[in-house]
Design a protein around this motif. Sequence first.
Motif, mmCIF file in Angstrom:
data_model
loop_
_atom_site.group_PDB
_atom_site.id
_atom_site.type_symbol
_atom_site.label_atom_id
_atom_site.label_comp_id
_atom_site.label_asym_id
_atom_site.label_seq_id
_atom_site.Cartn_x
_atom_site.Cartn_y
_atom_site.Cartn_z
ATOM 1 N N ILE A 26 -9.798 -3.041 8.162
ATOM 2 C CA ILE A 26 -9.294 -2.682 6.831
ATOM 3 C C ILE A 26 -10.365 -2.940 5.776
ATOM 4 O O ILE A 26 -10.603 -2.119 4.884
ATOM 5 C CB ILE A 26 -8.015 -3.476 6.506
ATOM 6 N N ASN A 27 -11.029 -4.088 5.895
ATOM 7 C CA ASN A 27 -12.061 -4.444 4.924
ATOM 8 C C ASN A 27 -13.220 -3.454 4.955
ATOM 9 O O ASN A 27 -13.681 -2.976 3.910
ATOM 10 C CB ASN A 27 -12.569 -5.859 5.223
ATOM 11 N N VAL A 31 -6.376 -4.967 1.386
ATOM 12 C CA VAL A 31 -7.319 -6.086 1.400
ATOM 13 C C VAL A 31 -6.811 -7.228 0.524
ATOM 14 O O VAL A 31 -6.907 -8.405 0.881
ATOM 15 C CB VAL A 31 -8.714 -5.621 0.918
ATOM 16 N N SER A 68 0.823 -1.210 0.000
ATOM 17 C CA SER A 68 0.000 0.000 0.000
ATOM 18 C C SER A 68 0.857 1.259 0.000
ATOM 19 O O SER A 68 0.567 2.227 -0.716
ATOM 20 C CB SER A 68 -0.930 0.002 1.216
ATOM 21 N N SER A 95 -7.949 2.831 -12.317
ATOM 22 C CA SER A 95 -7.720 3.618 -11.104
ATOM 23 C C SER A 95 -6.693 4.717 -11.358
ATOM 24 O O SER A 95 -6.861 5.860 -10.921
ATOM 25 C CB SER A 95 -7.242 2.714 -9.966
ATOM 26 N N THR A 141 -6.459 1.051 0.734
ATOM 27 C CA THR A 141 -7.164 0.006 1.481
ATOM 28 C C THR A 141 -7.461 -1.195 0.587
ATOM 29 O O THR A 141 -7.453 -2.337 1.047
ATOM 30 C CB THR A 141 -8.474 0.552 2.068
ATOM 31 N N GLY A 142 -7.709 -0.938 -0.710
ATOM 32 C CA GLY A 142 -7.921 -2.044 -1.639
ATOM 33 C C GLY A 142 -6.685 -2.910 -1.772
ATOM 34 O O GLY A 142 -6.771 -4.146 -1.803
ATOM 35 N N LEU A 155 -9.052 4.798 -0.984
ATOM 36 C CA LEU A 155 -9.714 3.630 -1.571
ATOM 37 C C LEU A 155 -8.693 2.673 -2.175
ATOM 38 O O LEU A 155 -8.755 1.456 -1.969
ATOM 39 C CB LEU A 155 -10.703 4.096 -2.642
ATOM 40 N N SER A 203 -15.029 3.434 1.963
ATOM 41 C CA SER A 203 -14.315 4.336 1.053
ATOM 42 C C SER A 203 -14.964 4.335 -0.323
ATOM 43 O O SER A 203 -15.032 5.372 -0.991
ATOM 44 C CB SER A 203 -12.844 3.915 0.935
ATOM 45 N N VAL A 204 -15.452 3.173 -0.752
ATOM 46 C CA VAL A 204 -16.134 3.080 -2.046
ATOM 47 C C VAL A 204 -17.355 3.990 -2.064
ATOM 48 O O VAL A 204 -17.585 4.751 -3.019
ATOM 49 C CB VAL A 204 -16.547 1.622 -2.344
ATOM 50 N N HIS A 242 -12.311 -0.071 3.520
ATOM 51 C CA HIS A 242 -12.314 -0.086 2.055
ATOM 52 C C HIS A 242 -13.739 0.019 1.513
ATOM 53 O O HIS A 242 -13.997 0.753 0.557
ATOM 54 C CB HIS A 242 -11.651 -1.367 1.556
ATOM 55 N N ARG A 243 -14.664 -0.692 2.140
ATOM 56 C CA ARG A 243 -16.052 -0.666 1.672
ATOM 57 C C ARG A 243 -16.668 0.724 1.832
ATOM 58 O O ARG A 243 -17.335 1.227 0.928
ATOM 59 C CB ARG A 243 -16.874 -1.701 2.436
#
Length: 588
Positions: free
Chosen positions: A194-195, A164, A103, A264, A160-161, A157, A201-202, A198-199
Amino acid sequence: MSGSVTLTGNHFRRLTVIFSGLALGLVLLYELVQWMPHIQALYLGSSGMTLLAAAIVAVAAWRSYHHHAFIAIPAIGTVILAASQFLLGAIWLRLDQPPVLRSIHLLATLLTLGSALYVTTLAYLPAEQLRRGGLSHRSHKFYFRSILLAGLGFLLLLATGAAVTETAAGAACPDWPLCRGEIFPADFSLAIAINLLHRFSVVAVSIAIAAVILQTRRRYTSHPLLTKWSAMIGFLFLAQVASGGLYSLPQLAQLVSLLHLSLSALIWSSLVVLMAICYFTIETVVPLPELDEALSHTELSIRQKAATFFKLTKPWILVLLLITTITAMFIAARGLPAISLILYTLLGGILSAGGASVLNSYIDSDIDGVMSRTSRRATVTGLVTPQETLLFGLTLSALSFLIFAIFVNLFSAILSTIGILYYVFFYTLYLKRTTIHNIIIGGAAGAIPPLVGWTAVTNSLDLSAFYLFAIIFFWTPPHTWALALLVKKDYAQARVPMLPVVVGEKETTYQIFLYSILLITLTLLPFTINMAGWLYLLVAFVLGARFIYLAWRLWRHYEKSLSKRLYKYSQAYLALLFLAMAIDRSLF
């Protein structure tokens, strides 16, 4: 202009383009090197070339433009970022690509790309705009902050992606949108955190990008660069969301991962370019009048403010949409669905329809001001600011998705979101002001609520659900055109190409009659496929006969009173028709 390297000279522009190209290539190689260890030397070599290009650009910028702080200082900053990226890459590969550095290394790579594109963008802007860059207007500042927030959120995003992907965080929450069947599991851990980050953040990035696009389309359509780059961001983001669905194909995992990261990088690049263009050129655009600044602001109590925001949701429209949603649930369940499911679906539907209506008011505030029917809306009178309206609409829309996804099912959440996007971005921003067929095509947005109600119960769609969709789709034109006949002058003054404005009253009443025949014929078909019984058929026939009679009278002897009568009857007609089908399916 001097032939040597200058701020707007061709030499400097070429240098910055080469630098940006190398930085973009690094992002792609970053993904490839994880599957192809034999290209590690190529990756490090490219990283070194990027650092060298950054140094050359920095020297050129400092020698010729040290008096332009907006380009000289960032150019020097690119060297620091490129050097950090190079060192992190070397350590990352030396340690056999440990997940903990993934990351951090990705962020360094993207920041290097962003800094390169920032300098490149400035190199292509006129020098006089760089000298007077800045933001003085309230709406401009809010717009710039929206872009900045979208950019920072997008970096979070991506980071964190990556975390993950490279850690056990994906396995920690195998289901979606819940995590092990809960919003926040009892055995909370770093992987789960973390998961979930990320969610969320989406969702946050989706809201921020929507805010940027809506502001651009509402205020800055006269600025071609802002319009083009914001549109590009929107299309790229939709493509990225679609590519995420390809992860369900394990045989294409590596290709999908490369595509996802490439999109991205393009989104991040576009956000940086848009940010630079906004800061340095937006003051050249004459802003629309700011109601919150142009009008004397009236201080409202909390209760008055809440009532004002409530009116923005257009509750009179909410009622009919909710009736079609709830009755669709009864029809799908052939009886009474679970009370909790009804309540959550109602709440999600209220938030979804309300959010779409608020965003519609935000976009249409310019034409609402010239139409007598809408001239007293809070977005026109200045009781709420454009920024408040936008944030309120986006918040309601986001909450509706979360309510449906967490408490109902993901299918309903997706359909509800599609309805919002279709109504706001396709109908309000495009169809309404550009084509005579706006209501015919745009009617699909209002026909989605029964699909949401159906999927809330069954988590699937079948022919019966699409019959409900079709009924509302064909009901919308005669219903809306009956209203348009009453406010024809308003639409003409606002230059909205509604049917009566373009073809006149006679042709409009004829089209109302034709669509009424189509509608009533369609409403009788559910009986033929055993979707409904004799009770529904009788009610549909009686209600439909009255509808066609009113439409026929309006066509043969047009009067505003008849148009008003048909408009009001059409509202009761749809509610009673759906109610009759729900009762029929529940009892027989």
